[in-house]
Design a protein around this motif. Structure first.
Motif, PDB file in Angstrom:
ATOM      1  N   THR A   1       0.829  -1.201   0.000  1.00  0.00           N
ATOM      2  CA  THR A   1       0.000   0.000   0.000  1.00  0.00           C
ATOM      3  C   THR A   1       0.867   1.256   0.000  1.00  0.00           C
ATOM      4  O   THR A   1       0.570   2.214  -0.716  1.00  0.00           O
ATOM      5  CB  THR A   1      -0.987   0.028   1.185  1.00  0.00           C
ATOM      6  OG1 THR A   1      -0.281  -0.012   2.406  1.00  0.00           O
ATOM      7  CG2 THR A   1      -1.956  -1.127   1.122  1.00  0.00           C
ATOM      8  N   LEU A   2       1.936   1.247   0.758  1.00  0.00           N
ATOM      9  CA  LEU A   2       2.834   2.405   0.788  1.00  0.00           C
ATOM     10  C   LEU A   2       3.519   2.601  -0.564  1.00  0.00           C
ATOM     11  O   LEU A   2       3.547   3.711  -1.111  1.00  0.00           O
ATOM     12  CB  LEU A   2       3.871   2.235   1.897  1.00  0.00           C
ATOM     13  CG  LEU A   2       4.876   3.370   2.041  1.00  0.00           C
ATOM     14  CD1 LEU A   2       4.173   4.674   2.404  1.00  0.00           C
ATOM     15  CD2 LEU A   2       5.914   3.023   3.104  1.00  0.00           C
ATOM     16  N   LEU A   3       4.055   1.521  -1.110  1.00  0.00           N
ATOM     17  CA  LEU A   3       4.743   1.598  -2.400  1.00  0.00           C
ATOM     18  C   LEU A   3       3.796   2.041  -3.514  1.00  0.00           C
ATOM     19  O   LEU A   3       4.135   2.909  -4.329  1.00  0.00           O
ATOM     20  CB  LEU A   3       5.376   0.248  -2.744  1.00  0.00           C
ATOM     21  CG  LEU A   3       6.117   0.189  -4.078  1.00  0.00           C
ATOM     22  CD1 LEU A   3       7.314   1.125  -4.058  1.00  0.00           C
ATOM     23  CD2 LEU A   3       6.545  -1.231  -4.383  1.00  0.00           C
ATOM     24  N   MET A   4       2.604   1.470  -3.555  1.00  0.00           N
ATOM     25  CA  MET A   4       1.651   1.845  -4.601  1.00  0.00           C
ATOM     26  C   MET A   4       1.234   3.303  -4.470  1.00  0.00           C
ATOM     27  O   MET A   4       1.080   3.998  -5.473  1.00  0.00           O
ATOM     28  CB  MET A   4       0.416   0.935  -4.573  1.00  0.00           C
ATOM     29  CG  MET A   4       0.698  -0.480  -5.010  1.00  0.00           C
ATOM     30  SD  MET A   4       1.533  -0.619  -6.610  1.00  0.00           S
ATOM     31  CE  MET A   4       0.309   0.070  -7.685  1.00  0.00           C
ATOM     32  N   THR A   5       1.066   3.766  -3.246  1.00  0.00           N
ATOM     33  CA  THR A   5       0.684   5.160  -3.040  1.00  0.00           C
ATOM     34  C   THR A   5       1.764   6.081  -3.586  1.00  0.00           C
ATOM     35  O   THR A   5       1.471   6.999  -4.363  1.00  0.00           O
ATOM     36  CB  THR A   5       0.435   5.450  -1.545  1.00  0.00           C
ATOM     37  OG1 THR A   5      -0.665   4.644  -1.109  1.00  0.00           O
ATOM     38  CG2 THR A   5       0.119   6.914  -1.308  1.00  0.00           C
ATOM     39  N   LYS A   6       3.002   5.836  -3.213  1.00  0.00           N
ATOM     40  CA  LYS A   6       4.102   6.718  -3.605  1.00  0.00           C
ATOM     41  C   LYS A   6       4.514   6.546  -5.069  1.00  0.00           C
ATOM     42  O   LYS A   6       4.777   7.525  -5.756  1.00  0.00           O
ATOM     43  CB  LYS A   6       5.321   6.492  -2.700  1.00  0.00           C
ATOM     44  CG  LYS A   6       5.086   6.920  -1.278  1.00  0.00           C
ATOM     45  CD  LYS A   6       4.833   8.417  -1.244  1.00  0.00           C
ATOM     46  CE  LYS A   6       4.519   8.919   0.130  1.00  0.00           C
ATOM     47  NZ  LYS A   6       4.066  10.307   0.104  1.00  0.00           N
ATOM     48  N   ALA A   7       4.576   5.318  -5.547  1.00  0.00           N
ATOM     49  CA  ALA A   7       5.110   5.056  -6.881  1.00  0.00           C
ATOM     50  C   ALA A   7       4.077   5.122  -7.994  1.00  0.00           C
ATOM     51  O   ALA A   7       4.443   5.334  -9.154  1.00  0.00           O
ATOM     52  CB  ALA A   7       5.796   3.686  -6.909  1.00  0.00           C
ATOM     53  N   GLN A   8       2.806   4.950  -7.676  1.00  0.00           N
ATOM     54  CA  GLN A   8       1.804   4.863  -8.739  1.00  0.00           C
ATOM     55  C   GLN A   8       0.627   5.802  -8.518  1.00  0.00           C
ATOM     56  O   GLN A   8       0.279   6.589  -9.394  1.00  0.00           O
ATOM     57  CB  GLN A   8       1.302   3.420  -8.864  1.00  0.00           C
ATOM     58  CG  GLN A   8       0.343   3.184  -9.996  1.00  0.00           C
ATOM     59  CD  GLN A   8       0.972   3.385 -11.364  1.00  0.00           C
ATOM     60  OE1 GLN A   8       2.131   3.060 -11.561  1.00  0.00           O
ATOM     61  NE2 GLN A   8       0.220   3.926 -12.303  1.00  0.00           N
ATOM     62  N   ILE A   9      -0.020   5.703  -7.378  1.00  0.00           N
ATOM     63  CA  ILE A   9      -1.280   6.417  -7.166  1.00  0.00           C
ATOM     64  C   ILE A   9      -1.098   7.925  -7.220  1.00  0.00           C
ATOM     65  O   ILE A   9      -1.909   8.626  -7.839  1.00  0.00           O
ATOM     66  CB  ILE A   9      -1.943   5.969  -5.843  1.00  0.00           C
ATOM     67  CG1 ILE A   9      -2.386   4.507  -5.973  1.00  0.00           C
ATOM     68  CG2 ILE A   9      -3.109   6.865  -5.485  1.00  0.00           C
ATOM     69  CD1 ILE A   9      -2.854   3.874  -4.683  1.00  0.00           C
ATOM     70  N   GLU A  10      -0.058   8.446  -6.590  1.00  0.00           N
ATOM     71  CA  GLU A  10       0.134   9.897  -6.609  1.00  0.00           C
ATOM     72  C   GLU A  10       0.286  10.422  -8.035  1.00  0.00           C
ATOM     73  O   GLU A  10      -0.273  11.471  -8.376  1.00  0.00           O
ATOM     74  CB  GLU A  10       1.300  10.296  -5.710  1.00  0.00           C
ATOM     75  CG  GLU A  10       0.958  10.113  -4.236  1.00  0.00           C
ATOM     76  CD  GLU A  10       2.106  10.423  -3.293  1.00  0.00           C
ATOM     77  OE1 GLU A  10       3.226  10.762  -3.757  1.00  0.00           O
ATOM     78  OE2 GLU A  10       1.895  10.327  -2.068  1.00  0.00           O
ATOM     79  N   ALA A  11       1.005   9.691  -8.880  1.00  0.00           N
ATOM     80  CA  ALA A  11       1.146  10.100 -10.288  1.00  0.00           C
ATOM     81  C   ALA A  11      -0.190   9.994 -11.023  1.00  0.00           C
ATOM     82  O   ALA A  11      -0.547  10.880 -11.822  1.00  0.00           O
ATOM     83  CB  ALA A  11       2.206   9.237 -10.986  1.00  0.00           C
ATOM     84  N   GLU A  12      -0.932   8.935 -10.765  1.00  0.00           N
ATOM     85  CA  GLU A  12      -2.252   8.781 -11.380  1.00  0.00           C
ATOM     86  C   GLU A  12      -3.166   9.934 -10.973  1.00  0.00           C
ATOM     87  O   GLU A  12      -3.908  10.473 -11.801  1.00  0.00           O
ATOM     88  CB  GLU A  12      -2.906   7.455 -10.967  1.00  0.00           C
ATOM     89  CG  GLU A  12      -2.297   6.244 -11.612  1.00  0.00           C
ATOM     90  CD  GLU A  12      -2.969   4.955 -11.165  1.00  0.00           C
ATOM     91  OE1 GLU A  12      -4.006   4.997 -10.460  1.00  0.00           O
ATOM     92  OE2 GLU A  12      -2.455   3.883 -11.532  1.00  0.00           O
ATOM     93  N   GLU A  13      -3.116  10.302  -9.700  1.00  0.00           N
ATOM     94  CA  GLU A  13      -3.984  11.369  -9.214  1.00  0.00           C
ATOM     95  C   GLU A  13      -3.624  12.722  -9.836  1.00  0.00           C
ATOM     96  O   GLU A  13      -4.506  13.523 -10.139  1.00  0.00           O
ATOM     97  CB  GLU A  13      -3.958  11.425  -7.691  1.00  0.00           C
ATOM     98  CG  GLU A  13      -4.670  10.225  -7.087  1.00  0.00           C
ATOM     99  CD  GLU A  13      -4.729  10.247  -5.577  1.00  0.00           C
ATOM    100  OE1 GLU A  13      -3.978  11.009  -4.933  1.00  0.00           O
ATOM    101  OE2 GLU A  13      -5.546   9.482  -5.024  1.00  0.00           O
ATOM    102  N   ARG A  14      -2.342  12.979 -10.055  1.00  0.00           N
ATOM    103  CA  ARG A  14      -1.954  14.217 -10.744  1.00  0.00           C
ATOM    104  C   ARG A  14      -2.509  14.228 -12.166  1.00  0.00           C
ATOM    105  O   ARG A  14      -3.022  15.245 -12.643  1.00  0.00           O
ATOM    106  CB  ARG A  14      -0.430  14.375 -10.756  1.00  0.00           C
ATOM    107  CG  ARG A  14       0.146  14.807  -9.416  1.00  0.00           C
ATOM    108  CD  ARG A  14       1.613  15.179  -9.513  1.00  0.00           C
ATOM    109  NE  ARG A  14       2.472  14.068  -9.905  1.00  0.00           N
ATOM    110  CZ  ARG A  14       2.974  13.165  -9.071  1.00  0.00           C
ATOM    111  NH1 ARG A  14       2.689  13.237  -7.776  1.00  0.00           N
ATOM    112  NH2 ARG A  14       3.752  12.200  -9.515  1.00  0.00           N
ATOM    113  N   ALA A  15      -2.440  13.088 -12.842  1.00  0.00           N
ATOM    114  CA  ALA A  15      -2.978  12.993 -14.208  1.00  0.00           C
ATOM    115  C   ALA A  15      -4.492  13.184 -14.207  1.00  0.00           C
ATOM    116  O   ALA A  15      -5.036  13.889 -15.065  1.00  0.00           O
ATOM    117  CB  ALA A  15      -2.611  11.643 -14.836  1.00  0.00           C
ATOM    118  N   MET A  16      -5.176  12.596 -13.243  1.00  0.00           N
ATOM    119  CA  MET A  16      -6.637  12.747 -13.167  1.00  0.00           C
ATOM    120  C   MET A  16      -7.026  14.197 -12.881  1.00  0.00           C
ATOM    121  O   MET A  16      -7.982  14.712 -13.470  1.00  0.00           O
ATOM    122  CB  MET A  16      -7.222  11.836 -12.077  1.00  0.00           C
ATOM    123  CG  MET A  16      -7.074  10.345 -12.336  1.00  0.00           C
ATOM    124  SD  MET A  16      -7.973   9.761 -13.784  1.00  0.00           S
ATOM    125  CE  MET A  16      -6.652   9.664 -14.963  1.00  0.00           C
ATOM    126  N   ALA A  17      -6.278  14.853 -12.004  1.00  0.00           N
ATOM    127  CA  ALA A  17      -6.554  16.265 -11.712  1.00  0.00           C
ATOM    128  C   ALA A  17      -6.370  17.100 -12.978  1.00  0.00           C
ATOM    129  O   ALA A  17      -7.179  17.995 -13.261  1.00  0.00           O
ATOM    130  CB  ALA A  17      -5.641  16.771 -10.593  1.00  0.00           C
TER     131      ALA A  17
END
Length: 148
Positions: A102-118
């Motif tokens: 969960t930590l790795l996915m948040t930092k390595a993937q989800i945060e980038a996905e969320e910037r793209a979605m924004a």
């Protein structure tokens, strides 16, 4: 997730699985795989990309179905697979790879996905983020008030 499963396999086995641990693990695994399938179906129904490596290609903001309780049902499902394996093995240490995932996915993937979605969806994304947690929380599950 695959790395997490490999790490779990390398952890020492201190407890033998029981019928209860297998049953609980089967329930968590079934729920996780069901959630994963439901999320993929929701993406396909909206005809948008499921590819996590190209979030900027998303053509629709999917916020129905499982996306009403978590912004990341596919990652929640993958974490659930790791939890199910730890439960089956009766391994408290086996939960560490799930936490690491969960930590790795948040930092390595989800945060980038969320910037793209924004960037793609602006105010619509902001409203969604304000009402739906990234992972899961007790608020994820609306309380049912009895009808009058």
């Amino acid at each position: 997730m695959a790395v997490g499963l490999l790490v779990q396999k390398r952890l020492p086995d201190r407890h033998r699985p029981t019928r209860t641990s297998w049953g609980l693990a089967a329930a968590v695994l079934s729920a996780s795989l069901g959630l994963l399938g439901w999320a993929v179906t929701a993406f396909r129904r909206q005809q948008t990309t499921v590819d996590p490596l190209s979030p900027e290609r998303a053509s629709q903001l999917v916020s129905d179905g499982p996306f009403q309780v978590t912004r990341n049902p596919m990652y929640v499902a993958m974490a659930g697979v790791l939890v199910a394996n730890a439960v089956a093995r009766r391994s408290t240490l086996g939960l560490l790879p799930a936490a690491g995932f969960t930590l790795l996915m948040t930092k390595a993937q989800i945060e980038a996905e969320e910037r793209a979605m924004a960037g793609n969806f602006g105010a619509e994304w902001d409203r969604y983020v304000a009402t739906t947690p990234r992972w899961l929380s007790l608020r994820s599950f609306p309380s049912r008030k009895p009808s009058a």
